[in-house]
Design an enzyme around this catalytic site. Structure first.
Site, PDB file in Angstrom:
ATOM      1  N   GLU A   1      47.963  35.079  31.453  1.00  0.00           N
ATOM      2  CA  GLU A   1      47.001  36.105  31.880  1.00  0.00           C
ATOM      3  C   GLU A   1      47.100  37.386  31.065  1.00  0.00           C
ATOM      4  OE1 GLU A   1      44.671  37.528  33.552  1.00  0.00           O
ATOM      5  OE2 GLU A   1      44.031  35.901  34.838  1.00  0.00           O
ATOM      6  N   ASP A   2      45.949  37.992  30.763  1.00  0.00           N
ATOM      7  CA  ASP A   2      45.973  39.272  30.026  1.00  0.00           C
ATOM      8  C   ASP A   2      45.643  40.465  30.919  1.00  0.00           C
ATOM      9  OD1 ASP A   2      43.216  38.549  30.304  1.00  0.00           O
ATOM     10  OD2 ASP A   2      42.751  40.135  28.864  1.00  0.00           O
TER      11      ASP A   2
ATOM     12  N   LYS B   1      38.935  44.381  33.023  1.00  0.00           N
ATOM     13  CA  LYS B   1      39.519  43.091  32.657  1.00  0.00           C
ATOM     14  C   LYS B   1      39.928  42.294  33.889  1.00  0.00           C
ATOM     15  CE  LYS B   1      41.022  44.005  27.976  1.00  0.00           C
ATOM     16  NZ  LYS B   1      42.159  44.219  27.082  1.00  0.00           N
TER      17      LYS B   1
ATOM     18  N   ASP C   1      43.930  31.796  31.687  1.00  0.00           N
ATOM     19  CA  ASP C   1      42.761  32.655  31.860  1.00  0.00           C
ATOM     20  C   ASP C   1      41.941  32.493  30.573  1.00  0.00           C
ATOM     21  OD1 ASP C   1      41.123  34.868  32.754  1.00  0.00           O
ATOM     22  OD2 ASP C   1      42.201  36.102  31.302  1.00  0.00           O
ATOM     23  N   LEU C   2      40.665  32.854  30.632  1.00  0.00           N
ATOM     24  CA  LEU C   2      39.807  32.650  29.448  1.00  0.00           C
ATOM     25  C   LEU C   2      39.665  33.933  28.619  1.00  0.00           C
ATOM     26  CD1 LEU C   2      37.820  30.801  27.878  1.00  0.00           C
ATOM     27  CD2 LEU C   2      36.039  31.529  29.470  1.00  0.00           C
ATOM     28  N   ASP C   3      38.995  34.938  29.210  1.00  0.00           N
ATOM     29  CA  ASP C   3      38.720  36.188  28.489  1.00  0.00           C
ATOM     30  C   ASP C   3      40.017  36.920  28.180  1.00  0.00           C
ATOM     31  OD1 ASP C   3      35.738  36.232  28.633  1.00  0.00           O
ATOM     32  OD2 ASP C   3      36.105  36.254  30.777  1.00  0.00           O
TER      33      ASP C   3
ATOM     34  N   LYS D   1      40.408  37.822  41.635  1.00  0.00           N
ATOM     35  CA  LYS D   1      41.792  38.202  41.370  1.00  0.00           C
ATOM     36  C   LYS D   1      41.930  39.673  41.762  1.00  0.00           C
ATOM     37  CE  LYS D   1      41.765  35.180  37.292  1.00  0.00           C
ATOM     38  NZ  LYS D   1      41.754  35.114  35.825  1.00  0.00           N
TER      39      LYS D   1
ATOM     40  N   SER E   1      39.524  31.227  35.489  1.00  0.00           N
ATOM     41  CA  SER E   1      38.858  32.470  35.078  1.00  0.00           C
ATOM     42  C   SER E   1      37.866  32.948  36.128  1.00  0.00           C
ATOM     43  CB  SER E   1      38.096  32.221  33.768  1.00  0.00           C
ATOM     44  OG  SER E   1      37.194  33.272  33.514  1.00  0.00           O
ATOM     45  N   ALA E   2      37.688  34.286  36.186  1.00  0.00           N
ATOM     46  CA  ALA E   2      36.700  34.853  37.108  1.00  0.00           C
ATOM     47  C   ALA E   2      35.280  34.708  36.569  1.00  0.00           C
ATOM     48  CB  ALA E   2      36.997  36.341  37.302  1.00  0.00           C
TER      49      ALA E   2
ATOM     50  N   THR F   1      36.537  37.956  24.479  1.00  0.00           N
ATOM     51  CA  THR F   1      35.178  38.299  24.896  1.00  0.00           C
ATOM     52  C   THR F   1      35.101  39.719  25.463  1.00  0.00           C
ATOM     53  OG1 THR F   1      35.745  37.066  26.856  1.00  0.00           O
ATOM     54  CG2 THR F   1      34.203  36.008  25.338  1.00  0.00           C
TER      55      THR F   1
HETATM   56  C1  G6P Z   1      36.624  37.905  33.280  1.00  0.00           C
HETATM   57  C2  G6P Z   1      36.598  39.183  32.447  1.00  0.00           C
HETATM   58  C3  G6P Z   1      35.891  40.291  33.200  1.00  0.00           C
HETATM   59  C4  G6P Z   1      34.526  39.827  33.682  1.00  0.00           C
HETATM   60  C5  G6P Z   1      34.683  38.604  34.582  1.00  0.00           C
HETATM   61  C6  G6P Z   1      33.351  38.070  35.070  1.00  0.00           C
HETATM   62  O1  G6P Z   1      37.568  38.041  34.278  1.00  0.00           O
HETATM   63  O2  G6P Z   1      37.897  39.582  32.117  1.00  0.00           O
HETATM   64  O3  G6P Z   1      35.774  41.400  32.340  1.00  0.00           O
HETATM   65  O4  G6P Z   1      33.861  40.853  34.385  1.00  0.00           O
HETATM   66  O5  G6P Z   1      35.348  37.586  33.858  1.00  0.00           O
HETATM   67  O6  G6P Z   1      32.641  37.556  33.988  1.00  0.00           O
HETATM   68  P1  G6P Z   1      31.131  37.074  34.033  1.00  0.00           P
HETATM   69  O7  G6P Z   1      30.986  36.310  32.719  1.00  0.00           O
HETATM   70  O8  G6P Z   1      30.986  36.172  35.213  1.00  0.00           O
HETATM   71  O9  G6P Z   1      30.270  38.271  34.117  1.00  0.00           O
HETATM   72 MG    MG Z   2      41.367  37.894  31.031  1.00  0.00          MG
END
Ligand code: G6P
Ligand code: MG
Length: 225
Positions: free
Chosen positions: A169-170, A45, A9-11, A145, A114-115, A17
């Protein structure tokens, strides 16, 4: 070893972020007169942009038309992008590159799952675009997710069967997504929150290949190899 690919996962796993998301949402909620705390931010998150806004409106007890919601989500994203446009490679979380490089030396493929629809920009800003063999993100998948779509997509792009992928994943929703995909899941963060993960560490700086092999043995993959 059993694992053929690791999906990150990224964030909150590779970069922090969450603080930038929080500042942008906070600016919006201040404008809307909604009280929004860092604790509320935890609920966002791993949750997509629009679903995050829905949670915030629910907290504030507000109902809006879809066109208004879209405007607000766009505004939040504009503020968020202003922040992430200034990110630097120093913001990659400790241990990330060391662990990924160890995996690569051992022929484990690396993907991002990542989402976030801002994934390409973040990877570019922190200089790790070329580290991944595949990237699955909010631009290429539609189900959020805990639906496993983003991890299946990453496995597909890598041409590795889902059962041989491990996810880092966090977020609670992300852990559920990994488990729903039938993948090994390593939680990054708090053991009490991510209790369904197969193992939890505080950050990637605590991970190495040996720990992954020990986990595979514990899960009973040893005899399948
Ligand atoms: C990640 C973060 C979420 C965020 C989502 C969408 O999953 O953990 O907090 O809402 O990405 O991010 P975006 O950059 O597309 O708004
Ligand atoms: Mg995350």
């Amino acid at each position: 070893m059993w694992t053929r690919a690791c999906i990150f996962d990224l964030d909150g796993v590779i970069v922090d972020t969450a603080k930038y998301h929080f500042l942008a949402w906070k600016r919006l909620t201040d404008d809307l007169g909604i009280i929004f705390t860092e604790k509320d931010n935890e609920r966002l998150k791993g949750v997509s942009r629009m679903a995050s806004l829905e949670i915030i409106l629910e907290i504030g007890g507000k109902k809006l038309a879809m066109s208004e919601k879209k405007e607000l989500a766009d505004l939040k994203n504009k503020w968020y992008v202003e922040r992430i446009a200034r990110m630097t490679p120093q913001e990659i979380l400790p241990g990330t590159l060391e662990f990924i490089n160890e995996l690569k030396r051992n022929d484990v493929k690396i993907a991002l799952g990542s989402a976030s629809r801002n994934t390409p920009m973040i990877l570019e800003r922190v200089g790790i675009k070329n580290v991944f063999d595949a990237v699955a993100d909010g631009n290429s998948v539609h189900k959020a997710k805990p639906d496993p779509e983003v991890f299946f997509k990453a496995a597909d792009l890598l041409d590795v069967e889902a059962a041989r992928c491990a996810v880092f994943e966090d977020a609670l929703a992300g852990v559920e997504a990994a488990l729903n995909a039938g993948m090994i899941c390593i939680g990054i963060g708090d053991k009490n929150i991510l209790k369904d993960a197969h193992m939890v560490v505080s950050g990637l700086y605590e991970m190495d290949l040996n720990k992954l092999i020990i986990l595979e043995k514990k899960l009973g993959y040893e005899h399948l190899i």
